[in-house]
Design a protein around this motif. Structure first.
Motif, mmCIF file in Angstrom:
data_model
loop_
_atom_site.group_PDB
_atom_site.id
_atom_site.type_symbol
_atom_site.label_atom_id
_atom_site.label_comp_id
_atom_site.label_asym_id
_atom_site.label_seq_id
_atom_site.Cartn_x
_atom_site.Cartn_y
_atom_site.Cartn_z
ATOM 1 N N GLY A 35 -28.481 113.074 22.847
ATOM 2 C CA GLY A 35 -29.531 112.132 22.510
ATOM 3 C C GLY A 35 -29.072 110.703 22.711
ATOM 4 N N ALA A 36 -29.946 109.778 22.284
ATOM 5 C CA ALA A 36 -29.610 108.369 22.450
ATOM 6 C C ALA A 36 -28.440 107.972 21.553
ATOM 7 C CB ALA A 36 -30.832 107.515 22.127
ATOM 8 N N ASP A 37 -28.330 108.617 20.398
ATOM 9 C CA ASP A 37 -27.218 108.320 19.496
ATOM 10 C C ASP A 37 -26.622 109.624 18.966
ATOM 11 O OD1 ASP A 37 -29.222 109.167 17.891
ATOM 12 O OD2 ASP A 37 -29.550 107.260 16.882
ATOM 13 N N TYR A 38 -25.596 109.453 18.131
ATOM 14 C CA TYR A 38 -24.877 110.619 17.622
ATOM 15 C C TYR A 38 -25.783 111.520 16.797
ATOM 16 C CZ TYR A 38 -21.437 113.329 15.036
ATOM 17 O OH TYR A 38 -20.737 114.364 14.474
ATOM 18 N N LEU A 39 -26.632 110.914 15.965
ATOM 19 C CA LEU A 39 -27.504 111.704 15.092
ATOM 20 C C LEU A 39 -28.502 112.538 15.911
ATOM 21 C CD1 LEU A 39 -28.277 112.349 12.168
ATOM 22 C CD2 LEU A 39 -29.894 110.461 12.251
ATOM 23 N N SER A 40 -29.050 111.943 16.960
ATOM 24 C CA SER A 40 -29.987 112.684 17.818
ATOM 25 C C SER A 40 -29.304 113.875 18.481
ATOM 26 C CB SER A 40 -30.565 111.767 18.900
ATOM 27 O OG SER A 40 -31.168 110.661 18.321
ATOM 28 N N SER A 41 -28.071 113.653 18.951
ATOM 29 C CA SER A 41 -27.324 114.755 19.568
ATOM 30 C C SER A 41 -27.061 115.855 18.557
ATOM 31 C CB SER A 41 -25.979 114.259 20.110
ATOM 32 O OG SER A 41 -26.185 113.235 21.028
ATOM 33 N N LEU A 42 -26.704 115.442 17.319
ATOM 34 C CA LEU A 42 -26.433 116.420 16.256
ATOM 35 C C LEU A 42 -27.684 117.241 15.958
ATOM 36 C CD1 LEU A 42 -24.088 117.165 14.260
ATOM 37 C CD2 LEU A 42 -25.245 115.700 12.602
ATOM 38 N N ILE A 43 -28.824 116.572 15.900
ATOM 39 C CA ILE A 43 -30.089 117.271 15.621
ATOM 40 C C ILE A 43 -30.428 118.221 16.764
ATOM 41 C CG2 ILE A 43 -32.589 116.927 15.390
ATOM 42 C CD1 ILE A 43 -31.913 114.334 13.852
ATOM 43 N N ASN A 44 -30.242 117.754 18.009
ATOM 44 C CA ASN A 44 -30.568 118.610 19.160
ATOM 45 C C ASN A 44 -29.684 119.856 19.213
ATOM 46 O OD1 ASN A 44 -32.599 117.002 20.114
ATOM 47 N ND2 ASN A 44 -31.277 115.829 21.469
#
Lengths: 61, 143
Positions: free
Chosen positions: B72-81
């Protein structure tokens, strides 16, 4: 494929029911304990649903 | 000093054979409740199957989104994905079949879609609980 339009309450009710059944089965060792824990979880979900629902309604005025 | 080899050997005796639980756990991942059926816990297996299957079905009918493993655009988005993808994948054959048949609902605003996404993720999480329960039964830690 049909499309469901459930209300918040209906969706949360179904969610609580399914989660409570599986949690009751998987976390306890005897059938009476499973039944009690499943009912307890469901009761907690419902309590939280109504409490948070009313809190949001009163908070928004 | 002499007690150490003895305790190590008793620990080895206590550890259950892998074939006692591997097949039921794999079956439990593929079809919710199948592990319980293989271990002759049919009532519990049927309830788990009904709960996880209906949870997944309602998620699909509410047009929930399936997560894809992408940055994702940031770490949190990647974690959620990535986390969402693992949870979706935990639903087993239901996830594999829906994606195979082309279900690809984009992320849309709306409370029903949002509930659907949560239902799909939770179906996978419940199946993980069922897999752990199957493992406990298979290893004799639980009846």
């Amino acid at each position: 494929m049909p499309k469901l339009n459930l209300s918040h309450f209906e969706a949360a009710f179904l969610f609580s029911l399914f989660v409570s059944v599986v949690m009751g089965i998987t976390t306890k060792k005897t059938n009476p304990d499973r039944l009690h824990y499943g009912a307890y979880c469901f009761g907690c979900f419902m309590l939280a649903l109504f409490a948070i629902g009313w809190a949001m309604k009163l908070g928004h005025g | 000093m002499a007690a150490q080899p003895q305790s190590a050997s008793s620990a080895n005796e206590a550890s259950p054979a892998i074939n006692a639980w591997l097949l039921p756990v794999l079956a439990a991942w593929l079809i919710p409740g199948a592990g319980h059926f293989l271990l002759k816990k049919t009532g519990r297996g049927a309830l788990i199957f009904a709960s996880v299957f209906l949870m997944f079905l309602f998620g699909i009918f509410m047009r929930g989104m399936m997560f894809t493993p992408e940055k994702g655009a940031d770490y949190l988005s990647s974690l959620i994905n990535y986390g969402g993808f693992i949870c979706n994948l935990a639903a087993g054959a239901m996830y594999l079949l829906t994606t195979m048949f082309g279900y690809a609902q984009p992320d849309m605003p709306g409370d029903v879609h949002d509930y659907g996404t949560k239902f799909l993720v939770t179906a996978g999480l419940l199946n993980i609980l069922a897999m752990v329960d199957t493992w406990e039964i298979g290893t004799g830690k639980k009846d």
